[in-house]
Write an enzyme that holds these catalytic residues in place. Sequence first.
Site, PDB file in Angstrom:
ATOM      1  N   SER A  23       0.800  -1.238   0.000  1.00 57.79           N
ATOM      2  CA  SER A  23       0.000   0.000   0.000  1.00 57.79           C
ATOM      3  C   SER A  23       0.829   1.283   0.000  1.00 57.79           C
ATOM      4  CB  SER A  23      -0.923   0.014   1.220  1.00 57.79           C
ATOM      5  OG  SER A  23      -0.156  -0.024   2.411  1.00 57.79           O
ATOM      6  N   HIS A 162     -38.962  26.163  -7.450  1.00 59.49           N
ATOM      7  CA  HIS A 162     -39.279  25.244  -8.569  1.00 59.49           C
ATOM      8  C   HIS A 162     -38.675  25.742  -9.883  1.00 59.49           C
ATOM      9  CE1 HIS A 162     -42.425  23.687  -5.812  1.00 59.49           C
ATOM     10  NE2 HIS A 162     -42.583  24.971  -5.530  1.00 59.49           N
ATOM     11  N   SER A 283     -15.569  25.786 -27.485  1.00 58.01           N
ATOM     12  CA  SER A 283     -16.000  24.559 -28.148  1.00 58.01           C
ATOM     13  C   SER A 283     -15.076  24.295 -29.321  1.00 58.01           C
ATOM     14  CB  SER A 283     -17.438  24.733 -28.632  1.00 58.01           C
ATOM     15  OG  SER A 283     -17.691  23.850 -29.712  1.00 58.01           O
ATOM     16  N   LYS A 289     -19.045  29.643 -28.724  1.00 53.18           N
ATOM     17  CA  LYS A 289     -19.368  29.133 -27.396  1.00 53.18           C
ATOM     18  C   LYS A 289     -18.381  29.563 -26.311  1.00 53.18           C
ATOM     19  CE  LYS A 289     -22.105  26.578 -26.217  1.00 53.18           C
ATOM     20  NZ  LYS A 289     -22.203  25.131 -26.329  1.00 53.18           N
ATOM     21  N   GLU A 296     -19.131  22.825 -14.269  1.00 55.42           N
ATOM     22  CA  GLU A 296     -19.718  21.513 -14.566  1.00 55.42           C
ATOM     23  C   GLU A 296     -18.887  20.413 -13.916  1.00 55.42           C
ATOM     24  OE1 GLU A 296     -21.822  22.464 -18.836  1.00 55.42           O
ATOM     25  OE2 GLU A 296     -19.706  22.064 -18.775  1.00 55.42           O
ATOM     26  N   LYS A 331      -7.676   4.374   2.848  1.00 50.79           N
ATOM     27  CA  LYS A 331      -6.873   5.549   2.527  1.00 50.79           C
ATOM     28  C   LYS A 331      -7.167   6.160   1.166  1.00 50.79           C
ATOM     29  CE  LYS A 331      -3.634   3.916   5.731  1.00 50.79           C
ATOM     30  NZ  LYS A 331      -4.471   2.672   5.785  1.00 50.79           N
TER      31      LYS A 331
HETATM   32  N1  ARG Z   1      -0.966  -0.944   5.966  1.00 53.01           N
HETATM   33  C1  ARG Z   1      -1.920  -1.322   6.966  1.00 53.01           C
HETATM   34  C2  ARG Z   1      -3.124  -0.403   6.991  1.00 53.01           C
HETATM   35  O1  ARG Z   1      -3.078   0.627   6.435  1.00 53.01           O
HETATM   36  C3  ARG Z   1      -1.312  -1.260   8.322  1.00 53.01           C
HETATM   37  C4  ARG Z   1      -0.574  -2.485   8.625  1.00 53.01           C
HETATM   38  C5  ARG Z   1      -1.278  -3.388   9.525  1.00 53.01           C
HETATM   39  N2  ARG Z   1      -1.153  -4.644   8.916  1.00 53.01           N
HETATM   40  C6  ARG Z   1      -1.307  -5.795   9.544  1.00 53.01           C
HETATM   41  N3  ARG Z   1      -1.110  -6.848   8.868  1.00 53.01           N
HETATM   42  N4  ARG Z   1      -1.621  -5.880  10.815  1.00 53.01           N
HETATM   43  O2  ARG Z   1      -4.131  -0.726   7.571  1.00 53.01           O
END
Ligand code: ARG
Length: 470
Positions: A23, A162, A283, A289, A296, A331
Site C-alpha cells: 500500500s 421550482h 468549443s 461558445k 460543470e 486511505k
Molecule cells: N498498511 C496497513 C493499513 O493501512 C497497516 C498495517 C497493519 N497490517 C497488519 N497486517 N496488521 O491498515
Amino acid sequence: MKKLWGARFKSELHDVAKEFTYSLGTDYALLDSEMQVNLVHCEMLGKTGIISKSDAQILIQGLKEIWQQLSRSLDNSEKMNQNFLDFEDVHTWIQTALQKKIGPIAEKLHTGRSRNDLVSTSTRMYLRGKVTGLCEAIRRLEQGLVAQAEKNQKVVIPGYTHLQRAQVILLAHHLLAYVEMFERDQVRLFDALKRLNECPLGSGALSGSGLPIDREYVAKALGFSAPTRNSVDAVSDRDFAIEIASDISILFMHLSRFAEDLILWSSQEFGFLTFSDEFSTGSSLMPHKKNPDVLELVRGKTGEAYGNLFSLLTTMKGLPLSYNRDMQEDKRPLFGSIRLAEQVLRVLELTVRTASINSENCAKASRDSFLFATDVLEYLVKRKVSFRKAHDIMGTLVGKALESHKTLSGLSLEVYQKHSSVFERDVFDLFDPEVSVKGKLSIGSTRPEFVQKELARYKKLFRTKGSKRN
Ligand code: ARG
C-alpha cells in the site's frame, strides 16, 4: 530488512500477492505525520527507560535524517515507482530506511506498538492537518462570495422556487445563503476533529502493551486531547475517516448546487453573470461558445466524493473486531476526497472572485411584474383583507393579465378596484424591485439593511482566528 514480519515464513511473498497487498503507493502520504509520531514514540521509550536514553537519541537523530531523505525521494517518481513494489507500506519504508541509516538499533523503533495502532495514529494526525487546511479553504471561498456580495450590494435578481420566478431578492442575499451553508460545512468538519483527536498509539495490535509505555505523554506531545480509552476500539474503527468523508460529501452537495446556480446564471437565458475567460472554455466546433466547464466539473466531481464515502462505509461494514486488513482500503477514498475538496474549493474561489455580475440583465429580469404579486397580496392583507381572500383576488388579477397579454402592473386601477375597494393608486408603487426588498420586515429576509448587517458580521467573523471558529 524489507518486511516488519517474516521469521516464521519460509518463503517470500509472491510478487503477485505483493502487488496486490502493498500500500505504499497510497499511504506514502502519511510520511510526515508518521515521522512526528515516531519521534515522540522514541522520546517516550527513552524517557520511560524501555530503551536506553542513548539508543533513543540515536533513533531520533536517524529519524530526522531519513525524514529529509524520504521526503526528497517522493519527488523522484521513477524511484518511488520502484519503492511501491519494494516496501509493504509507509511503516516498512521508514523502518527499512532507518535500519540502513543507523543499523540494528533501528529494530527498537517498533517497541511497544503495532502497525494497527500506528496507522490509526498517523492517519488521525494527517487528517488534523488536512481538515484544518480545508476549513481555511472553505473560508477563502466564503470570502470570495462575500466580496462579490459586497461589490454588488444593490443588485436585485428574481428569486426562484421550482425554478420559476418567485419574488425578487438581493443577489447578495442569494450569495450569502451559500455562505451560510459553507459555514456550517466548515464548522462540521472542524467539529469532527474533536472526536478524532484521541491518540490510539500504545493500543498495540489490539490488547495494549505489557511494557510500561507512557501513553499520556505521547498523546500530549502529539497534540491529542487524550489517549484512546479502549485498545480494541482504537485499532478497529475508522468512523473518524467516515465522518470526514461524510462531511466532505455534504460540502460537495452544497458546492454542486452552487455550481448549478452559477451555470444557469451564466446561460444566455439568465445572463446574470459572465465568467472570466481564465475560467471558461470554448468549443472545438462552435466558435461562439463560452462554456462553464469548471463549474460543470465541480458538479461532476461530486459523484466521486459520494462514491468515496460509500466505499469507506462498505469497506467497514461487517468487519469483525478488531483490526482487519480490509481497513487498509480506507486511505484511497479518504485521501481522494480530501484532494478533491482542496482542488474544487480553490478553483471555485477563483472562479467566483473573477466572475462579473451583469447588473443590467439582473435589473431587467427583476422588473417582471409578476414577481410583485405577493407584495400586492400583502398590501391587501395590511388593509385588513383576509389572506385567503387576498390570494384569490391576486390569483384572479394574474389570470386576467395573462389572458389579456398584459403585465400585472399594466392592468388599470379600475380593474384592480373592481376586485377590491381597498386598492388605491399607490399599489403601482409596489412594482419596483427596490421597494420590494426594502419592504421586507422579517428577520433573515432580503431587506437590504439586514443583508448589510450579515455582510458585516461575516467580515468580522473572517477576521477571527480558526480556534474561535465555533
Ligand atoms: N498498511 C496497513 C493499513 O493501512 C497497516 C498495517 C497493519 N497490517 C497488519 N497486517 N496488521 O491498515
